[in-house]
Design a protein around this motif. Sequence first.
Motif, short mmCIF file in Angstrom:
data_model
loop_
_atom_site.label_atom_id
_atom_site.label_comp_id
_atom_site.label_asym_id
_atom_site.label_seq_id
_atom_site.Cartn_x
_atom_site.Cartn_y
_atom_site.Cartn_z
N ASN A 331 1.10 -1.27 -0.20
CA ASN A 331 -0.24 0.42 0.44
C ASN A 331 1.00 0.91 -0.14
O ASN A 331 0.18 2.06 -1.17
N GLN A 332 1.72 1.10 1.30
CA GLN A 332 2.48 2.60 0.79
C GLN A 332 3.42 2.53 -0.45
O GLN A 332 3.53 3.76 -0.18
N ARG A 333 3.88 1.68 -0.61
CA ARG A 333 4.45 1.48 -2.67
C ARG A 333 3.95 2.30 -3.08
O ARG A 333 4.31 3.42 -4.17
N GLY A 334 2.50 2.18 -3.30
CA GLY A 334 1.49 2.78 -4.34
C GLY A 334 1.23 3.90 -3.55
O GLY A 334 1.36 4.56 -5.13
N LEU A 335 0.45 4.51 -2.13
CA LEU A 335 1.14 5.72 -2.45
C LEU A 335 1.98 6.96 -2.84
O LEU A 335 1.90 8.24 -2.82
N ALA A 336 3.33 5.97 -2.74
CA ALA A 336 4.36 6.72 -3.26
C ALA A 336 4.15 7.40 -4.52
O ALA A 336 4.80 8.03 -4.98
N SER A 337 2.59 6.91 -5.89
CA SER A 337 2.89 7.07 -6.87
C SER A 337 2.49 9.15 -7.14
O SER A 337 1.23 9.32 -5.84
#
Length: 370
Positions: A331-337
Motif C-alpha cells: 500500500n505504501q509503495r503505491g502511495l508514493a505514486s
Amino acid sequence: MTSPLLDHSPASLPARSYRDAGWHEGELAAVWRQEWVAVGRRTDFPERTIRRRTIGGAEVIVVNDGKVLRAFHNVCRHRGSELCTADTPLGRLISCPYHAWAYAPDGRLMSTAFGTATPDFDRTEHGLLPVHLKIWNDVVFLSAAEEAPEFQTDVGTRTLANWPMESLRTGHRHEAIIQCNWKVFWENYSECLHCPGIHPGLSDMIPVYKLGVMAEAERSDGGAALPALKEGAMTWTEDGQPCGPPFPGLTEAERAEGHRFVTIWPSAYVVAHVDYVRLVRLEPLSPTETRLTAEWLFPEETLAQPGFDASAVARFATQVLNEDAAACEMNQRGLASPAFAAGRLMPQEYEIHAFHQWVLKRLARGGHAP
Ligand code: FES
Ligand SMILES: [Fe+2]
C-alpha cells in the motif's frame, strides 16, 4: 442489529499525508505527543531503574523508584543536555552527565553542583519536566500533553476486567519495522475487505472474515449467523485448541467470542483470547516506517507446562501480522505514486473513516490543519 456501514463513499486522506515530512511532524505533535501512548508493560520498568522511551519524537525517561512509576522529558533544566544517555539503574539521584545538576527520583532539582545559585534562582522552579503516566491492564501509557487527555479505548476501559492482565507474563515477542506510514497500519487493521485475499488461514478460522467483513453486524448477504471461530476451535492457535487452562474468570459469552479486540489509538491494541492475550504496540519512526512490537502474554501455569513452546502458539497470529505487514508495505509503495491524489472508502470501511476524522480533528485542534 444496526448496520455500521457507511451510506456514502468518503474520500480517503490525501496521499501526501502518508509520505510528507511536514504532515508527519504535525501528527507527532498533535496526535502522538497529545494522546496516551503505550510504551511497554509494567514489568518493562523494573524497580530502581530508569528506562528511556520516545513518544511522538519526544525523548522521555520512566523512573521506577521502587514504589511509583514516573515519567519526565529526558532533558536537563540547566542548559538542556540529554539527561540519561542510556537505560540505567536508579541511584539516589538522577545526575546530568554535563555539569552534574542532580534531581530526586520525583523530579525535584536537588543540586546545581559547581554552579553557585544566586538569590534570583529558585530551585523549585527547575525540576524535571513531567510527562503523564497511566497504567491500564498492566500496560504503561504516557502522554506528553500539557493536560492529560481522557484515557479511552474503542470499547470502554473495563472490557478486559475478566482477564487477569496483571498476572500475565510475556512468553513471546515479535518485533518488526514495517515500511509504511503508521496510518496505513491502522487502516489495514480497521477493515476486512482484504481478509479473503490476504489472510486465507485467518479467514478459515473466522468464518465471517471470508465474507470480507469484521462482524455479523456488517453483513448484508442475509445469511444465517456464523460461529465466531470455525467448528471445534476455541482460540487463535494453529489447531484452534487452547495452549493452557482457559482463564477461569471469563463469562460464557466471553469464552464463546474466540477473540476480543480492544483498540487504543494511536499506539496499541490488545486481543484477548480464552487462553492468552496479545498486546501489539506501534511506534512511528518516520513518515514511511513504523515499528511494531507484539507480545504474547500467558498465565504462569501455562508457561510452566512441560515442553511448552510459546513461539508455536505465536505462529498463527505472527503469520497474520506478516501478511498484514506485506500488504501495508505494498500500500505504501503505491502511495508514493505521483499520479495518486487520494482514494475513496467503501461502506465497510466505516472504521477507517472514523479514524481519519479522529486524526483530522486532532490536527485541526493542534493548529496543523492540512
Ligand atoms: S546541562 Fe545538565 S547540568 Fe548543565
Ligand atoms: Fe489483515
